[in-house]
Design a protein around this motif. Structure first.
Motif: not given
Length: 513
Positions: A300-309, A325-332
């Motif tokens: 989740l930390s990896q998917l939560g990292e921000t990328v530049s606009a 993917a972020q939603q899927r792993w949060r749901a898990r």
């Protein structure tokens, strides 16, 4: 897949002449910087950008090549090179701007027109892409890359008849056009025509073994056809040819994920991110490898990292993939917490415990899953349905012998059905009992086990070296109508047994009739 290829590692003669003469150099940068220094820096950046592009480092190449284009305003080649790099760097909007300038400077340059069409197609503008490809055909009617572009427009707009017609015209114009074969193969695979897709992709690689894009296309087709073990060789070749291409490295990670080689998938994903930190597919692959190893917080930390606009704008599809993917792993994680709460409650049922065990297996926690399963069986008091489900969970957790004993025990109170017998056959197959496995698979076939029973019999025959029995079981498997994503394995096995085979029992769409 962009069609353009930078023609030479050295500066093109036309661009070199422009730089030496100072022609086309933008006046504003020239005033701000010494004109001689600008020309020298342009030479350096151009050669460095071409080197980076050939190594697959499109983002770095774009930085250098577009710097040159901004200062050599009348140079077609500078803008073309800039556009080529930008489209591969997932910035099709920027590529369109550079390529439109290039096409104005040289209206009949075939490579520019086709690459402009590719850029328009990548921005979701099939009409303007179509116009660019037709402009190329106005210059040369038998230009295969333009026909291939029109075929891809037809694919994007859902016109199957035109797609196949234009792919055919491209290969009629140039039978050795490997990239057209890759594109047609990917389209055939999307229609579940696995055999035709693999034929095209392999022929493309035979024609152009030194083309990294073709090797990448072959690897992608094999992975999507559920042949990840065979996809390893071409993706590694693509990486050898273009070691800085993050697309190839992340595809390697995705192949390792399909093979359940999770540490290797994690390493490859990290390598892709080291090349291109904003690559959403690499972030998703890394999160998947971490999550399946039980490192949910890291995923989740990896998917939560921000990328530049800027990166997000360049890669809208990738950003959407990342959000999914972020939603899927949060749901898990939420599911694990909820199931854990139920399992630790005093009134937890065997079903509650097994549900948590199944979820634990999905995140790589097999030992915890086995403990929960044993607790579920203890509370089940001989319930056959619970024992059968528990046997499946234990088998998935690697406790094969315990799973087999539990499945046989449940059969004492209620006869095993086709699915149970297939599971029994798999357990025996994995514990080195081919005779017992064969008996279970044959009983499963008689009890309605369908294609899975035939698949088991085929595997046993292949391992035993019985070509006749393997061929018969594989043909029966195809006739039973396996899921579309299983057909490639069957076709490949039949080809191994008989390279000239063309199975005729599979329905046209790959589905069970």
């Amino acid at each position: 897949m962009t069609r353009g290829r930078i023609p030479h590692t050295a500066v093109s003669l036309a661009l070199a002449a422009a730089l030496l003469a100072g022609g086309g150099l933008a006046s504003a940068p020239a005033r701000a910087e010494n004109a001689g220094d600008v020309r020298q820096e342009s030479f350096r950046r151009l050669n460095e950008g071409i080197r980076q592009f050939k190594a697959g480092d499109a983002r770095a190449a774009a930085d250098n090549l577009c710097w040159v284009a901004a200062r050599a305003l009348s140079s077609h080649d500078a803008h073309w090179y800039c556009g080529l790099a930008l489209i591969q760097a997932r910035d099709p909007e920027g590529a369109v701007k550079a390529l439109e300038i290039a096409s104005e400077l040289e209206p009949k340059h075939l490579g520019t027109l086709v690459t402009l069409g590719d850029a328009f197609l990548a921005t979701g503008n099939p009409d303007r892409a179509r116009a660019a490809y037709y402009r190329a055909l106005d210059v040369r009617q038998d230009y295969s890359a333009a026909w291939d572009g029109l075929a891809r427009v037809a694919v994007a707009t859902g016109d199957e008849t035109q797609a196949l017609e234009f792919f055919g015209k491209a290969l009629e114009a140039n039978p050795a056009d490997a990239r057209t074969r890759i594109h047609r193969g990917e389209y055939q695979l999307s229609k579940n025509r696995v055999d035709a897709a693999l034929d095209d992709a392999r022929e493309a690689a035979r024609l152009r073994p030194d083309d990294a894009e073709v090797q990448l296309g072959l690897a992608r087709t094999l992975l999507r056809a559920r042949l990840p073990d065979q996809a390893l060789a071409p993706v590694r070749e693509a990486i050898r040819l273009t070691p800085r291409d993050a697309r190839a490295v992340v595809l390697l990670s995705e192949i390792y994920l399909a093979l359940d080689a999770l540490p290797e998938a994690e390493e490859a994903a990290r390598q892709a991110l080291a090349i291109d930190p904003g690559f959403a597919r690499a972030q998703v692959a890394l999160a998947e490898s971490l999550g399946r190893q039980g490192k949910l917080d890291d995923a989740l930390s990896q998917l939560g990292e921000t990328v530049s606009a800027t990166a997000a704008t360049r890669d809208d599809a990738g950003a959407a993939l990342r959000r999914e993917a972020q939603q899927r792993w949060r749901a898990r994680v939420t599911e694990l917490a909820a199931l854990g709460a139920k399992a630790t409650a005093g009134n937890a049922t065997p079903s509650d415990l097994l549900a948590l065990a199944e979820t634990q297996i999905a995140v790589g926690r097999s030992a915890e899953a086995a403990v929960l399963t044993e607790a579920a069986v203890a509370r089940a008091a001989g319930d056959a349905a619970v024992e059968r489900r528990a046997a499946f969970v234990l088998g998935s957790a690697g406790r094969m012998l315990e799973a087999e004993r539990l499945l046989l025990r449940s059969g004492e109170t209620r006869p095993l059905d086709g699915t149970d017998l297939v599971n029994l056959g798999v357990l025996r197959e994995l514990t080195g009992d081919p005779e017992g496995a064969g008996d279970a698979f044959r009983r499963a076939a008689a009890a309605g086990g369908g294609w899975a029973a035939q698949a088991g019999l085929a595997r046993l025959a292949l391992v035993a070296g019985d070509r006749a029995a393997a061929t018969a079981a594989l043909e029966a498997l195809l006739a039973a109508g396996p899921p579309p994503d299983e057909t490639a394995r069957v076709i490949e096995a039949l080809r191994t047994l008989d390279p000239a085979s063309r199975p005729s029992t599979l329905p046209a769409d790959g589905r069970k009739k």
